[in-house]
Design a protein around this motif. Structure first.
Motif, mmCIF file in Angstrom:
data_model
loop_
_atom_site.group_PDB
_atom_site.id
_atom_site.type_symbol
_atom_site.label_atom_id
_atom_site.label_comp_id
_atom_site.label_asym_id
_atom_site.label_seq_id
_atom_site.Cartn_x
_atom_site.Cartn_y
_atom_site.Cartn_z
ATOM 1 N N MET A 1 9.336 -0.444 -23.452
ATOM 2 C CA MET A 1 9.198 0.668 -24.464
ATOM 3 C C MET A 1 10.326 1.863 -24.238
ATOM 4 S SD MET A 1 5.097 1.313 -24.752
ATOM 5 C CE MET A 1 4.610 1.392 -23.008
ATOM 6 N N PRO A 2 10.445 2.472 -25.227
ATOM 7 C CA PRO A 2 11.521 3.876 -25.005
ATOM 8 C C PRO A 2 10.857 4.722 -24.173
ATOM 9 C CG PRO A 2 11.094 3.295 -27.204
ATOM 10 C CD PRO A 2 10.060 2.371 -26.686
ATOM 11 N N VAL A 3 11.679 5.773 -23.554
ATOM 12 C CA VAL A 3 11.136 6.623 -22.888
ATOM 13 C C VAL A 3 10.293 7.571 -23.130
ATOM 14 C CG1 VAL A 3 11.968 8.529 -21.218
ATOM 15 C CG2 VAL A 3 13.144 6.407 -20.943
ATOM 16 N N THR A 4 10.505 7.924 -24.629
ATOM 17 C CA THR A 4 9.655 8.771 -25.339
ATOM 18 C C THR A 4 8.095 8.144 -25.386
ATOM 19 O OG1 THR A 4 10.409 7.985 -27.353
ATOM 20 C CG2 THR A 4 11.321 9.992 -26.504
ATOM 21 N N ALA A 5 8.231 6.956 -25.694
ATOM 22 C CA ALA A 5 6.799 6.162 -26.061
ATOM 23 C C ALA A 5 6.022 6.059 -24.456
ATOM 24 C CB ALA A 5 7.144 4.778 -26.532
ATOM 25 N N VAL A 6 6.862 5.897 -23.448
ATOM 26 C CA VAL A 6 6.059 5.777 -22.340
ATOM 27 C C VAL A 6 5.565 7.104 -21.903
ATOM 28 C CG1 VAL A 6 6.529 5.422 -19.703
ATOM 29 C CG2 VAL A 6 7.599 4.054 -21.438
ATOM 30 N N THR A 7 6.458 8.277 -22.020
ATOM 31 C CA THR A 7 5.900 9.497 -21.904
ATOM 32 C C THR A 7 4.551 9.778 -22.531
ATOM 33 O OG1 THR A 7 8.154 10.361 -21.420
ATOM 34 C CG2 THR A 7 6.628 12.073 -21.888
ATOM 35 N N ALA A 8 4.620 9.497 -23.943
ATOM 36 C CA ALA A 8 3.476 9.769 -24.743
ATOM 37 C C ALA A 8 2.550 9.149 -24.468
ATOM 38 C CB ALA A 8 3.830 9.270 -26.217
ATOM 39 N N LEU A 9 2.316 7.913 -23.830
ATOM 40 C CA LEU A 9 1.491 7.043 -23.351
ATOM 41 C C LEU A 9 0.955 7.803 -22.018
ATOM 42 C CD1 LEU A 9 -0.098 4.484 -23.694
ATOM 43 C CD2 LEU A 9 1.463 3.355 -22.223
ATOM 44 N N ILE A 10 1.692 8.254 -21.375
ATOM 45 C CA ILE A 10 1.403 8.928 -20.027
ATOM 46 C C ILE A 10 0.486 10.038 -20.154
ATOM 47 C CG2 ILE A 10 2.005 10.326 -18.033
ATOM 48 C CD1 ILE A 10 4.614 8.356 -17.904
ATOM 49 N N TRP A 11 0.772 10.944 -21.229
ATOM 50 C CA TRP A 11 0.135 12.180 -21.737
ATOM 51 C C TRP A 11 -1.288 11.707 -22.309
ATOM 52 C CZ3 TRP A 11 0.404 16.684 -20.120
ATOM 53 C CH2 TRP A 11 1.739 17.154 -19.670
ATOM 54 N N PHE A 12 -1.495 10.706 -22.838
ATOM 55 C CA PHE A 12 -2.729 10.005 -23.373
ATOM 56 C C PHE A 12 -3.509 9.582 -22.174
ATOM 57 C CE2 PHE A 12 -5.644 6.966 -24.909
ATOM 58 C CZ PHE A 12 -6.340 7.712 -26.052
ATOM 59 N N ILE A 13 -2.860 8.790 -21.086
ATOM 60 C CA ILE A 13 -3.854 8.141 -20.184
ATOM 61 C C ILE A 13 -4.219 8.880 -19.276
ATOM 62 C CG2 ILE A 13 -3.605 6.237 -18.477
ATOM 63 C CD1 ILE A 13 -1.930 4.559 -20.383
ATOM 64 N N VAL A 14 -3.348 9.832 -18.606
ATOM 65 C CA VAL A 14 -3.753 10.687 -17.498
ATOM 66 C C VAL A 14 -5.074 11.650 -17.813
ATOM 67 C CG1 VAL A 14 -2.902 12.371 -16.024
ATOM 68 C CG2 VAL A 14 -1.441 10.412 -16.399
ATOM 69 N N PRO A 15 -4.950 12.472 -18.989
ATOM 70 C CA PRO A 15 -6.275 12.875 -19.195
ATOM 71 C C PRO A 15 -7.322 11.988 -19.581
ATOM 72 C CG PRO A 15 -4.342 13.833 -20.560
ATOM 73 C CD PRO A 15 -3.810 12.630 -19.783
ATOM 74 N N LEU A 16 -7.114 10.974 -20.161
ATOM 75 C CA LEU A 16 -8.508 10.114 -20.178
ATOM 76 C C LEU A 16 -9.015 9.454 -18.968
ATOM 77 C CD1 LEU A 16 -8.560 6.895 -22.331
ATOM 78 C CD2 LEU A 16 -9.129 6.661 -20.298
ATOM 79 N N ALA A 17 -8.099 9.201 -17.937
ATOM 80 C CA ALA A 17 -8.500 9.110 -16.662
ATOM 81 C C ALA A 17 -9.264 10.188 -15.808
ATOM 82 C CB ALA A 17 -7.405 8.414 -15.740
ATOM 83 N N ILE A 18 -8.590 11.044 -16.020
ATOM 84 C CA ILE A 18 -9.439 12.598 -15.455
ATOM 85 C C ILE A 18 -10.612 12.737 -16.213
ATOM 86 C CG2 ILE A 18 -9.311 15.028 -15.297
ATOM 87 C CD1 ILE A 18 -6.104 14.724 -15.170
ATOM 88 N N ALA A 19 -10.858 12.831 -17.486
ATOM 89 C CA ALA A 19 -12.042 12.850 -17.992
ATOM 90 C C ALA A 19 -13.053 11.810 -17.703
ATOM 91 C CB ALA A 19 -11.812 13.081 -19.652
ATOM 92 N N LEU A 20 -12.478 10.607 -17.477
ATOM 93 C CA LEU A 20 -13.574 9.367 -17.409
ATOM 94 C C LEU A 20 -14.113 9.707 -15.957
ATOM 95 C CD1 LEU A 20 -14.292 6.664 -18.726
ATOM 96 C CD2 LEU A 20 -12.609 5.873 -17.232
ATOM 97 N N ALA A 21 -13.296 10.217 -14.917
ATOM 98 C CA ALA A 21 -13.837 10.372 -13.575
ATOM 99 C C ALA A 21 -14.757 11.538 -13.703
ATOM 100 C CB ALA A 21 -12.889 10.221 -12.585
ATOM 101 N N GLY A 22 -14.175 12.812 -14.101
ATOM 102 C CA GLY A 22 -15.080 13.961 -14.242
ATOM 103 C C GLY A 22 -16.237 13.985 -14.830
ATOM 104 N N THR A 23 -16.363 12.938 -16.013
ATOM 105 C CA THR A 23 -17.800 12.787 -16.643
ATOM 106 C C THR A 23 -18.754 12.138 -15.726
ATOM 107 O OG1 THR A 23 -16.658 12.536 -18.711
ATOM 108 C CG2 THR A 23 -18.791 12.111 -18.794
#
Length: 338
Positions: A1-23
């Protein structure tokens, strides 16, 4: 994947993981402290359910806003104002989840948060119209999401869908990443809230979602690289992902005001509440609202990418809201007949 796609995926996954654990942590905390929403005639649930799970979204997005402010100097005033406003709204909501606060005090805090974002818009070099929009958007969306947080998965799924829709039309870079971060944080909370709620957002979460969506709108409307920026003629289309909530909340509120009812008190008069009560289930209603918003996003995306002018955009937005109003009247009529 292009770097921009990887960056976008990271910005989606990291908050998801934090919210999953936080909930998960919030659920343990709520059970330990006895923070439960009890069933009642002004509630749409039938069993005592923990509340306050939206704190996980707050934490994930507070970190995201601080990172955005550090990385993008142009967005720094908006991100810092958004972070402070989020902290204020979440704090008063968190306290209210533990012991009820007056509606007046909560409104004052919401107004302060709105004023901070409006001031940041002015400091960023935008005009009074943009600042006024920011102030109004914060107040309106905080209260709309508070009003509409009443059945399993509805408020968090609508915020996630709207954020994903805005990611489709946002400029590459920070505006897209902000939208994806909000969508990811909501998706991290959703497994605990849908299809069967193990924990509710609480006031800490519903108010925070309203503020974050308002901030996202302001970023989109003031970003000169975004196709729906304030200088673009297509900006009315941005109402389409929010139309389901805006229509249900505004028409229900107007009816309660006209009837002389205490509109700020909990109730079960929204269209989605009557519909879920008739069905005896929340899932079909939440999915129907999701489908409506998804279609609205498809219209927004299509009209934005075909370069429509202001008139077409405004007519499309008005027509979509009118269609939503018609559905609202039909649902309310069906509720009275049942």
């Amino acid at each position: 994947m292009p770097v921009t796609a990887v960056t976008a995926l990271i910005w989606f996954i990291v908050p998801l993981a934090i919210a999953l654990a936080g909930t998960w942590l919030a659920l343990r905390y709520a059970r330990g402290r006895g923070l439960f929403d009890q069933p009642g005639e002004r509630r749409s649930h039938t069993v005592a359910t923990p509340r306050g799970g939206g704190i996980s979204i707050v934490i994930a997005m507070l970190l995201a806003l601080l990172v955005f402010g550090y990385l993008d100097s142009g967005l720094r005033p908006l991100m810092l104002a958004g972070a402070v406003g989020l902290l204020l709204v979440a704090t008063v909501g968190w306290i209210d989840d533990h012991r009820p606060l007056s509606a007046r005090l909560r409104l004052v805090v919401h107004a302060v948060s709105a004023g901070l974002l409006a001031a940041a818009v002015l400091l960023s070099g935008h005009g009074a119209l943009a600042a006024l929009f920011a102030f109004a958007a914060v107040l309106v969306l905080i209260n709309v999401w508070n009003f509409m947080d009443g059945i399993d998965g509805l408020a968090s799924s609508q915020a996630a869908i709207a954020a994903l829709g805005y990611a489709l039309v946002a400029a590459p870079g920070a505006p897209t990443w902000l939208a994806l971060a909000l969508a990811g944080a909501c998706c991290g909370f959703l497994p605990y809230n849908f299809p069967k709620a193990r924990i509710f957002l609480g006031d800490v979460g519903s108010g925070a979602l309203g503020l974050l969506l308002a901030l996202l709108l302001v970023v989109l409307l003031t970003d000169t690289d975004t196709g729906t920026g304030f200088g673009s003629r297509a900006w009315p289309l941005l109402v389409l992902p929010l139309a389901a909530f805006l229509v249900d909340a505004s028409l229900t509120l107007a009816r309660r005001v006209l009837r002389g009812e205490a509109w700020w008190q909990p109730h079960v008069q929204h269209a989605y509440q009557g519909w879920s009560r008739r069905l005896g289930r929340h899932v079909p209603v939440t999915l129907a609202y999701a489908g409506w918003s998804a279609v609205g996003i498809a219209f927004m995306y299509g009209l934005t990418n075909t370069g429509q002018g202001f008139t077409i955009a405004a007519v499309a937005a008005a027509a979509w809201c009118l269609a939503g109003g018609l559905v609202w009247f039909l649902l309310q009529w069906a509720s009275r007949k049942s």
